[in-house]
Design a protein around this motif. Structure first.
Motif, PDB file in Angstrom:
ATOM      1  N   ALA A  52       0.834  -1.205   0.000  1.00 54.39           N
ATOM      2  CA  ALA A  52       0.000   0.000   0.000  1.00 54.39           C
ATOM      3  C   ALA A  52       0.869   1.255   0.000  1.00 54.39           C
ATOM      4  N   SER A  55       2.080   1.979  -3.415  1.00 57.69           N
ATOM      5  CA  SER A  55       1.049   2.237  -4.408  1.00 57.69           C
ATOM      6  C   SER A  55       1.011   3.720  -4.786  1.00 57.69           C
ATOM      7  N   ASP A  57      -1.720   5.061  -6.160  1.00 58.81           N
ATOM      8  CA  ASP A  57      -3.116   5.491  -6.050  1.00 58.81           C
ATOM      9  C   ASP A  57      -3.560   5.456  -4.583  1.00 58.81           C
ATOM     10  N   LYS A  59      -6.473   5.816  -3.205  1.00 54.71           N
ATOM     11  CA  LYS A  59      -7.695   5.032  -3.000  1.00 54.71           C
ATOM     12  C   LYS A  59      -7.376   3.537  -2.953  1.00 54.71           C
ATOM     13  N   GLU A  60      -6.536   3.094  -3.863  1.00 51.96           N
ATOM     14  CA  GLU A  60      -6.129   1.682  -3.893  1.00 51.96           C
ATOM     15  C   GLU A  60      -5.381   1.311  -2.613  1.00 51.96           C
ATOM     16  N   ALA A  61      -4.548   2.221  -2.117  1.00 48.72           N
ATOM     17  CA  ALA A  61      -3.802   1.982  -0.883  1.00 48.72           C
ATOM     18  C   ALA A  61      -4.754   1.802   0.298  1.00 48.72           C
ATOM     19  N   GLN A  62      -5.776   2.659   0.387  1.00 50.71           N
ATOM     20  CA  GLN A  62      -6.758   2.543   1.472  1.00 50.71           C
ATOM     21  C   GLN A  62      -7.542   1.250   1.384  1.00 50.71           C
ATOM     22  N   GLU A  63      -7.888   0.843   0.174  1.00 50.11           N
ATOM     23  CA  GLU A  63      -8.613  -0.420  -0.015  1.00 50.11           C
ATOM     24  C   GLU A  63      -7.764  -1.597   0.451  1.00 50.11           C
ATOM     25  N   MET A  64      -6.473  -1.562   0.171  1.00 47.15           N
ATOM     26  CA  MET A  64      -5.575  -2.627   0.629  1.00 47.15           C
ATOM     27  C   MET A  64      -5.556  -2.696   2.149  1.00 47.15           C
TER      28      MET A  64
END
Length: 100
Positions: A52, A55, A57, A59-64
């Motif tokens: 994360a 990353s 992005d 948003k992608e980091a938070q999703e991880m």
């Protein structure tokens, strides 16, 4: 570009893994569950946190991070306490006498 510490704090996951591998935690695990904890869930969280962090992005980091064991099972929510369910039942009348 890597995520800032305000978004992805890798230290939190490293500290949780370090707490898990500590002798005190392992002693408690042996006492409560009859076996040592492999800490594999915490180690997986460390790997996710590094992914994360790298990353680009946010948003992608938070999703991880939302998928980590820490976020799902520990964190700051008291109902997720690792000691929940291991607290002794209180006696009706405190003392050394055996209740029937």
């Amino acid at each position: 570009m890597p995520q800032p510490n305000s978004k992805v704090n890798v230290w939190k996951y490293l500290e949780e893994w370090n707490r898990c591998i500590s002798s005190t935690y392992q002693r408690d695990s042996l006492y409560r569950l009859g076996k040592f904890d492999t800490c594999s869930r915490q180690w997986e969280d460390v790997k996710i946190a590094f992914h994360a962090k790298a990353s680009s992005d946010p948003k992608e980091a938070q999703e991880m991070l939302e998928e980590t064991y820490y976020r799902k099972n520990l964190g700051s929510d008291p109902k997720n306490s690792p000691t929940a369910g291991y607290i002794w039942e209180l006696k009706e009348h405190p003392g050394w006498d055996v209740e029937n």
